[in-house]
Design a protein around this motif. Structure first.
Motif, PDB file in Angstrom:
ATOM      1  N   SER A 185     -14.887  -1.978  -2.636  1.00 33.07           N
ATOM      2  CA  SER A 185     -15.155  -0.476  -2.590  1.00 33.07           C
ATOM      3  C   SER A 185     -14.114   0.355  -2.892  1.00 33.07           C
ATOM      4  N   ARG A 239     -11.323  -0.418  -4.185  1.00 38.36           N
ATOM      5  CA  ARG A 239     -10.784  -0.691  -5.546  1.00 38.36           C
ATOM      6  C   ARG A 239     -11.637   0.284  -6.597  1.00 38.36           C
ATOM      7  N   GLU A 240     -12.880   0.268  -6.372  1.00 34.24           N
ATOM      8  CA  GLU A 240     -13.805   0.766  -7.505  1.00 34.24           C
ATOM      9  C   GLU A 240     -13.613   2.371  -7.267  1.00 34.24           C
ATOM     10  N   LYS A 241     -13.456   2.983  -6.007  1.00 37.12           N
ATOM     11  CA  LYS A 241     -13.006   4.459  -6.007  1.00 37.12           C
ATOM     12  C   LYS A 241     -11.705   4.647  -6.863  1.00 37.12           C
ATOM     13  N   ARG A 300     -10.389   2.914  -9.216  1.00 31.26           N
ATOM     14  CA  ARG A 300     -10.586   2.854 -10.786  1.00 31.26           C
ATOM     15  C   ARG A 300     -11.252   4.062 -11.153  1.00 31.26           C
TER      16      ARG A 300
END
Length: 204
Positions: free
Chosen positions: A4, A6-8, A10
């Motif tokens: 999660s 890493r998604e933030k 990106r």
């Protein structure tokens, strides 16, 4: 958790790219005039970059926390004989709890701890030791069995090469139950058997 994060990261980087594009377009529209829109966009860009940097630090710390743990080296001469060591790792706050589990009902004697190495990347150290001792594996077909036929000095040198010098301490009661069992004579066994007298057999 790292997924999660890493998604933030990106998402924040995409937002930064959008802001950078808006700045370029504003500059082109203003023909190089540094107007208020450009100033606002540059401020947003700095804030977004700070957010990205903070997120990267959080992600690194989270990944580091997942890898932190203890690599242990234990033996059980009563169960496996001399010169056989198990090298594993645990992320438990109390690493000796894992050793207690290993010495449960599946083996006749408890394990003895030779090394308990706290490190920030326990999987990496465990993997390095396993690779270096691959040809010393007891079970050569199931690599999940972490038993190696070697000596403690060899393991110490490998740990120092891959981790650094640490203190090694073998408990004073090393293989205590095993050695005490070897001292039991037939006469002592007879005395022990007497203690069973009067205890009723279990009903079938």
């Amino acid at each position: 958790m790292p997924g999660s994060l890493r998604e933030k990261q990106r998402l924040a980087e995409r937002e930064r790219a959008t802001i950078e594009k808006a700045i370029r377009e504003a500059l082109e529209a203003a023909h190089g005039v540094h107007n208020q829109l450009v100033a606002d966009l540059e401020r947003q860009l700095k804030e977004k970059q700070a957010e990205i940097d903070a997120g990267q630090r959080t992600l690194s710390n989270a990944e580091l926390g997942i890898k932190a743990g203890h690599v242990y080296v234990v033996s059980n001469i009563g169960s496996f004989g001399e010169g056989v060591f198990k090298i594993g790792m645990t992320r438990r706050f109390e690493p000796l709890e894992r050793i207690d589990e290993l010495g449960g009902a599946s083996v006749p004697f408890p394990f003895d701890v030779h090394m308990m190495i706290g490190c920030q990347n326990a999987p990496a150290l465990e993997n390095a030791l396993h690779k270096a001792l691959h040809h010393h594996r007891v079970n050569k077909v199931n690599l999940r069995k972490e038993y190696f036929r070697t000596d403690r000095v060899t393991i110490e040198r490998l740990v120092e090469r891959n981790h650094g010098r640490i203190e090694y301490q073998v408990s004073d009661d090393y293989a205590e139950q095993f050695f005490n069992s070897q001292k039991v004579t037939p006469e002592m066994e007879a005395e022990i058997e007497k203690s069973f007298e009067g205890i009723p057999d279990l009903e079938e």
